[in-house]
Design a protein around this motif. Sequence first.
Motif, mmCIF file in Angstrom:
data_model
loop_
_atom_site.group_PDB
_atom_site.id
_atom_site.type_symbol
_atom_site.label_atom_id
_atom_site.label_comp_id
_atom_site.label_asym_id
_atom_site.label_seq_id
_atom_site.Cartn_x
_atom_site.Cartn_y
_atom_site.Cartn_z
ATOM 1 N N LEU A 62 0.747 -1.344 0.062
ATOM 2 C CA LEU A 62 -0.058 -0.004 -0.171
ATOM 3 C C LEU A 62 0.834 1.082 -0.052
ATOM 4 C CD1 LEU A 62 -2.808 -1.161 2.333
ATOM 5 C CD2 LEU A 62 -3.003 -0.643 -0.052
ATOM 6 N N ALA A 63 2.213 1.297 0.823
ATOM 7 C CA ALA A 63 3.041 2.122 0.641
ATOM 8 C C ALA A 63 3.550 2.530 -0.821
ATOM 9 C CB ALA A 63 4.158 2.060 1.330
ATOM 10 N N ASP A 64 3.797 1.401 -1.469
ATOM 11 C CA ASP A 64 4.188 1.528 -3.140
ATOM 12 C C ASP A 64 3.161 2.078 -3.955
ATOM 13 O OD1 ASP A 64 6.480 0.872 -4.391
ATOM 14 O OD2 ASP A 64 6.096 -1.389 -4.577
ATOM 15 N N LYS A 65 1.701 2.149 -3.538
ATOM 16 C CA LYS A 65 0.896 2.535 -4.036
ATOM 17 C C LYS A 65 0.426 3.921 -3.842
ATOM 18 C CE LYS A 65 -1.321 -1.799 -5.059
ATOM 19 N NZ LYS A 65 -2.587 -2.688 -4.808
ATOM 20 N N GLY A 66 1.113 4.527 -2.613
ATOM 21 C CA GLY A 66 1.120 5.833 -2.197
ATOM 22 C C GLY A 66 0.009 5.969 -1.429
ATOM 23 N N ARG A 67 -0.439 4.893 -0.753
ATOM 24 C CA ARG A 67 -1.818 4.876 -0.081
ATOM 25 C C ARG A 67 -1.467 4.900 1.497
ATOM 26 N NH1 ARG A 67 -6.075 0.662 -1.934
ATOM 27 N NH2 ARG A 67 -7.568 2.019 -0.709
ATOM 28 N N ILE A 68 -0.230 4.706 1.887
ATOM 29 C CA ILE A 68 0.348 4.729 3.075
ATOM 30 C C ILE A 68 1.928 5.333 2.992
ATOM 31 C CG2 ILE A 68 1.187 3.380 5.100
ATOM 32 C CD1 ILE A 68 -0.873 1.153 4.517
#
Length: 474
Positions: free
Chosen positions: A87-93
Amino acid sequence: MFRVCYARIRMEVRDRTEVWRDIDEYMNRSMKANHIEGASLAIANNEEIFYAKGYGTFADGQSVTGDTPFPIASLSKSFTALAVLQLADKGRIDLDAAYASYFSELSPRDPRVRDITVRHLLNQTSGLNDKINPDMTRTPQFQSLHEAKRLLNEVQLAHDPGTTYSYHNPNYVLLANLVESVSGERFSDYLNHHVFKPLGMYNTFSVSTTQQIDGNEAIPSGHYLILGRSVSRSEPLWFVDGEAGIVSTAEDMSRWMLAQYRGHLLSPALMKQYHSAGAISPYGIGWLADQDETGRTISHSGIFWTYKSEEMVYLDEQMGIAVMFNSGLNAFVNYSAFIDGITDIMRGEKPETSFLNGRNMEMIMIALILATLVWGLYAYIRIRRRKKRLTTGKLILITVGRLIPILILLSLSPLVTFIGGGRVLPWFGIWTTLSSSIIWLVVWSLVNFVHLACYYNVYVQDTKNGRLESFAGF
């Protein structure tokens, strides 16, 4: 690096069936030496599943296989960490954002809670620990991830976030709740859709409580060890979502370890962080990261009271080994030695065999218990035949000495917490870990109680006789 290349050459020239035979012999010998009923072994090597096999049987005689599901306990944390990083990779975290920033409804009593970042939770440096926030000893246990989140409102942190490493399971419960909140999927569904299925781990699943493990007939019954016997026992109720709830097979764990060095899980930058140590301890993001002469390694162990697991991935050597057992934490069983032994065999070396295995240590404990009983009988006879007068000072010294095993028993919980790096265990966990030692301490205590009763009886008689002698002399 030379040793890594040399190990690969040795693997290439050796016959595969010979290696498998050596591994089987080692596993069977080591399980027998530690009274382990069932185990499952996963080996990933280079680009293939090298070996995935089960050992032992179920209670009904059914054989354990490479497709038999086993709880992997805290090995689950690396999966939870991966979900966060995806989710961090997707910019969401944002890993360095405050955890509380994702939950506007939080109103913590301790203002430092607002300083806890997602990375602090991943690195086990949140300021939470077992003493100020019960985990295994929590009564009643959590029922959902949403419920677990509320602990941050009441807790008083033991340390400022980011300053102290304290391994604490609820850190990963909170992370699972974050994944659930940000993704909009149940945590178990997220793992299934975004981790298990993409990696081909079709027989792996996640549960919320240990009750779901006990009720699954496909999973071999868990055991604990007592005086050289393996005893079947249900795992006590424990909320494990995010921290220790995954059940997997040897086949699937091999695929999981292959993915660690294939580099397709995350972007290169996050993959590097995923396999790196934390800022203040070797514990990084769901793994213990290290480096030795063979190169970089990531590892983790998993502990239930009736199940145990160990995992080691040699990133540069491109080899991974995981072993799952249906016996739990025991002071006399060195589960990590299984990883060391299999590693030696894979490298063409002879595995070391230690005298300090479960069977030998339990035999020593049985001998110690019998010796304590023999000594107790001998000392009892000597006390009864004692002719020398017993003084008050001598009686006090004897009493203090005879209370030693009782004091050890009463101090077991804080002692285990100290030795275990601050982990607070339930009494059932202390019992399964130290059952033979506890039996010896109880026997020793009972023997000492009998001795003390005799000593006090002798003291009373000596006192009476002394008074009579004084009266007669008068």
